[in-house]
Write an enzyme that holds these catalytic residues in place. Structure first.
Site, short mmCIF file in Angstrom:
data_model
loop_
_atom_site.label_atom_id
_atom_site.label_comp_id
_atom_site.label_asym_id
_atom_site.label_seq_id
_atom_site.Cartn_x
_atom_site.Cartn_y
_atom_site.Cartn_z
N ASP A 32 1.57 5.02 1.95
CA ASP A 32 1.27 5.81 3.16
C ASP A 32 1.72 7.25 2.99
OD1 ASP A 32 0.45 3.41 4.39
OD2 ASP A 32 2.50 2.97 5.01
N ASP A 77 -3.09 4.92 2.86
CA ASP A 77 -3.33 5.43 4.22
C ASP A 77 -2.89 6.89 4.26
OD1 ASP A 77 -4.20 2.96 5.07
OD2 ASP A 77 -2.27 2.34 5.88
N ASP A 100 0.87 -1.18 0.00
CA ASP A 100 0.00 0.00 0.00
C ASP A 100 0.90 1.23 0.00
OD1 ASP A 100 1.01 0.19 2.56
OD2 ASP A 100 -0.91 -0.02 3.58
#
Length: 505
Positions: free
Chosen positions: A339, A429, A337
């Protein structure tokens, strides 16, 4: 050893068996009592080893299946000398120096002659693993620290053959809620990642911290057999396979995965077909976009997302500050992912910014999923000693749509038919700390996990301080130490600054 079953880490040293009488092994008579042969299965294979054993016994040779102090001649085929000798030294024999460690050529010569031939230099496998070249420590610095924050670890891992196995064993320990072994394997992998060259024998790791007996046994197995039978046993375990699969879904943790496993579920299709399972909103999104978000995100795609979010944030607040964190800040090429930290240069101005960015992303049609969590920062309860505790800053967990022109495409690979829609979903995120906490959040969200864990452990044990993503607290002076940069935090701890690309512990 049988190659079809998990092997022990090392062969047991057994007491001498009774003398073999004629007929005890299919009527073979032992003619050469002064020679006891042990054939190393590694490279030779179990079938060939069995055949050669039968052949030798038919000619009157004593051949043992278990390595013991009675063995006089160890015969190996295509084994690396250093690894073979390292394995023998760790086998528990009283004195390995008395062994004749021989190439298969001695065995074939003996079979041809029908008797043990004289050992020539050409037959011998010399003990090169104790030489400086083969077995000197793989680091110029003999004082490797137990703390990852005192080591510099780049993305160049020379010992991936060991660290991949250790991290898989750590994951299995985590699934079994065995915190001690999990942490031990992760620390061991972290030390090996920091070494500037590959380990070729156990002598090279003497004196290095965090490498316990279990880790050394796993490494020894890999050195001699080229694989870890322990990790192969783990990988073939039905429970491990199911938990690893279930936890790959966004929003599914080990406890939920265990619950599903105990209900007899073994696949994602079975979960979706089970009417009694009520997925929460995050899990539904995890299943909906599973094909996309289970694939790695490239650095190119991470940079594209940074441009999108930075442009969005600056459209709302031109002086906003955005930082790409996580593995990509550490120089990694791929991650699971992406961030980001988002803040404002003036205290309090960050309030409401994150929600406005989310609204703007939604208006642009690229917001596929969002879970927003407001700030719960309470300085009276900080900093926390619980490493795994999620920090209390305002944040959101997103799934964003990335268009085809912004996606990584390997021209050498055939296009996935499922990608014909021209976009992919990516997990993001987004965290919004106030500017006075920004340095602590940046340090914490950059990672790596083991680097951060050891940095906090160092602060607590060596400096009498408490560090987390929010603050650094001096327990002796009973005050919070201010920091406007990561360098300030390292200085408070009396540490040399470690660049982000050197924190891949």
């Amino acid at each position: 050893f049988s190659s079809t079953q998990p092997l022990p880490m090392l062969p047991r040293v057994k007491k001498r068996p009774r003398p073999v009488e004629a007929g005890a092994r299919g009527q073979e008579e032992v003619k050469f009592n002064e020679v006891t042969v042990y054939l190393v299965e590694r490279k030779m294979g179990s079938s060939r080893r069995s055949f050669l054993t039968s052949l030798a016994r038919s000619k009157g040779f004593r051949v043992e299946y278990a390595l013991s102090d009675e063995v006089t001649h160890v015969v190996a085929e295509d084994n690396q000398a250093g690894a073979l000798w390292a394995w023998l030294r760790g086998s528990g024999l009283r004195d390995v120096s008395r062994l004749q460690v021989l190439d298969i050529s001695w065995f074939t010569d003996s079979m041809r002659e029908g008797r043990p031939v004289t050992v020539e230099t050409s037959h011998c496998i010399p003990d090169t693993s104790s030489t400086v070249t083969e077995c000197s420590p793989p680091t110029a610095d003999a004082n490797v620290s137990q703390y990852a924050c005192l080591r510099r670890t780049t993305t160049e891992n020379h010992n991936k053959i060991f660290t991949d196995v250790l991290e898989e064993l750590a994951e299995n320990s985590e699934f079994n809620e065995s915190k001690g072994p999990c942490l031990a394997f992760r620390r061991a992998a972290s030390v090996l990642k920091s070494l500037p060259s590959a380990v070729h024998c156990l002598g090279a790791i003497q004196g290095l911290p965090c490498l316990g007996e279990h880790t050394k046994a796993v490494m020894e197995e890999i050195l001699i057999f080229g694989r870890s039978f322990k990790v192969e046993e783990v990988q073939s375990d039905e429970r491990y396979q199911a938990l690893k699969l279930f936890t790959s879904v966004f929003g599914v943790g080990p406890k939920t995965a265990e619950k599903w496993y105990r209900r007899g579920l073994r696949s994602l299709k079975e979960i979706l077909a089970e009417p009694n399972i009520q997925l929460n909103r995050m899990q539904r999104a995890g299943f909906l976009y599973y094909r996309d978000i289970s694939k790695a995100v490239s650095k190119t795609e991470a940079k594209a997302l940074r441009s999108i979010i930075e442009e969005t944030a600056h459209w709302i607040a031109p002086d906003s500050i955005l930082a790409l964190t996580g593995g990509f800040r550490r120089g990694k090429e791929y991650g699971h992912d992406v961030d980001f930290l988002l803040t404002m240069p003036e205290m309090g101005k960050e309030e409401g910014l994150l929600l406005r960015v989310i609204d703007r992303l939604r208006d642009q049609g690229i917001l596929l999923y969002c879970e927003h969590q407001g700030s719960t920062v309470d300085m009276s309860k900080l900093p926390s000693r619980r490493f795994e505790a999620m920090d209390h800053f305002e944040k959101c967990f997103l799934i964003l749509r990335l268009e085809e022109g912004q996606m990584e495409r390997d021209e050498g690979l055939q296009k996935d038919p499922g990608e014909s829609r021209g976009w992919r979903a990516v997990r993001v995120d987004l965290v919004a700390p106030p500017v006075d906490r920004y340095a602590f959040a940046l340090l914490g969200w950059t990672g790596s996990r083991q680097f951060e864990r050891d940095l906090r452990r160092f602060a607590r044990k060596e400096r009498g301080m408490c560090l987390d993503n929010h603050a650094l607290y001096d327990k002796t002076k009973k005050l919070f130490l201010p920091a406007t940069s990561e360098e300030d935090i390292f200085a408070h701890l009396g540490l040399e600054y470690v660049e982000p690309w050197q924190r891949n512990a």
